[in-house]
Design an enzyme around this catalytic site. Sequence first.
Site, mmCIF file in Angstrom:
data_model
loop_
_atom_site.group_PDB
_atom_site.id
_atom_site.type_symbol
_atom_site.label_atom_id
_atom_site.label_comp_id
_atom_site.label_asym_id
_atom_site.label_seq_id
_atom_site.Cartn_x
_atom_site.Cartn_y
_atom_site.Cartn_z
ATOM 1 N N HIS A 119 0.871 -1.179 0.000
ATOM 2 C CA HIS A 119 0.000 0.000 0.000
ATOM 3 C C HIS A 119 0.908 1.229 0.000
ATOM 4 O O HIS A 119 1.348 1.694 1.051
ATOM 5 C CB HIS A 119 -0.935 -0.030 1.211
ATOM 6 C CG HIS A 119 -1.874 -1.190 1.188
ATOM 7 N ND1 HIS A 119 -3.161 -1.104 0.698
ATOM 8 C CD2 HIS A 119 -1.710 -2.481 1.559
ATOM 9 C CE1 HIS A 119 -3.755 -2.280 0.771
ATOM 10 N NE2 HIS A 119 -2.894 -3.132 1.300
ATOM 11 N N ARG A 198 22.491 -10.146 8.459
ATOM 12 C CA ARG A 198 21.046 -10.305 8.593
ATOM 13 C C ARG A 198 20.392 -11.118 7.488
ATOM 14 O O ARG A 198 19.218 -11.473 7.584
ATOM 15 C CB ARG A 198 20.391 -8.919 8.588
ATOM 16 C CG ARG A 198 20.583 -8.210 7.244
ATOM 17 C CD ARG A 198 20.014 -6.815 7.221
ATOM 18 N NE ARG A 198 20.299 -6.183 5.928
ATOM 19 C CZ ARG A 198 19.766 -5.031 5.543
ATOM 20 N NH1 ARG A 198 18.947 -4.376 6.349
ATOM 21 N NH2 ARG A 198 20.068 -4.511 4.368
ATOM 22 N N ARG A 225 -7.749 -5.463 3.636
ATOM 23 C CA ARG A 225 -7.060 -6.327 4.592
ATOM 24 C C ARG A 225 -7.955 -6.850 5.703
ATOM 25 O O ARG A 225 -7.546 -7.752 6.447
ATOM 26 C CB ARG A 225 -5.850 -5.584 5.178
ATOM 27 C CG ARG A 225 -4.834 -5.171 4.137
ATOM 28 C CD ARG A 225 -4.353 -6.345 3.301
ATOM 29 N NE ARG A 225 -3.391 -5.942 2.280
ATOM 30 C CZ ARG A 225 -2.798 -6.774 1.436
ATOM 31 N NH1 ARG A 225 -3.082 -8.078 1.484
ATOM 32 N NH2 ARG A 225 -1.948 -6.350 0.536
#
Length: 323
Positions: A119, A198, A225
């Site tokens: 979004h 990471r 959603r």
Amino acid sequence: MIVSIRHAPREVDKILNLQEHHAERDEYVDDMPTTDTLRWKKFPVLDDGFVCLVDVMGDDNSVVQAARVSYGQGTKAVSDDRTLIRYLLRHRHTTPFEMVELKFLVRVPMDCWRQWIRHRTASVNETSTRYSIADDHVATTPPDAWRLQAKSNRQGSEGPVDESTGAILSEEEAAFHRAARALYEHRLKLGVAREQARKDLPLSSYTEAYWKIDLHNLLHFLALRMDAHAQWEIRCYATTIGEQIVRPLLPLVWEAFVDYRLESMSLSRLEREVIARLASAGQVPADEAAFMAAGDTSWAGLVRCRERDECREKLVSLGLVKQ
């Protein structure tokens, strides 16, 4: 308020009805949390996530003020705030809702965040694991929460995995989480750059972000959603934002949103024509054979047709086709 003598009986009834409605609404609103009580309150989501309101600019009245600029003075006697907001939302007049903005702090698993960040109508500032040590919390799945892949929807799920299998999956998940974290911390201990250390952290890792969005685009986010077809995890976040934050802050907008977006239904030209054919033939409620016969010609002969399936689902919910 001055009432025209010419329309007095009708207008007085209208005003009294509005006053009664507002009295009920005001009593309801008095019980709702305020901006001050909501700000920085963390609403838990999933096992270790949360959403909280950081700040808000505007309220129901801000939407009304923005809309009435187009009409000039003197319109409030004709249309009360609730009626105007419902008209705006019903007819998709979006710019008045853009006058309200909300800023959130969210803590969300990365796989869920990937859907969220699609979004693109918000301003986002996310925790950087190039700069900071990655959070050591991960979203876990209880044995009874594993879901099967949907057969009719490639991006969805349907039905639970049996709990004995789920227990095995949860044990494997926990072992993987421990191993991934140990690998990450080992790399850091060896001096590997955080931006590279990471790279093998799981998508279940939590991230935090500030997320600022105007009300129009927030309602669009919530409509998508909170829908039953959305992934359950992001649905939990959207429902929390909607029910716990937007609803008390903007009760009139929320009421209209539920009525005209969240719990509404749209019908395509093809779907309306199916209904018309069934009605004209006196076949309502229709059985499966009648529904198939009334279908659009483009659906004929198709073994799989989502458009037809969605039409059937709507008509079943309306009682026009038998289950």
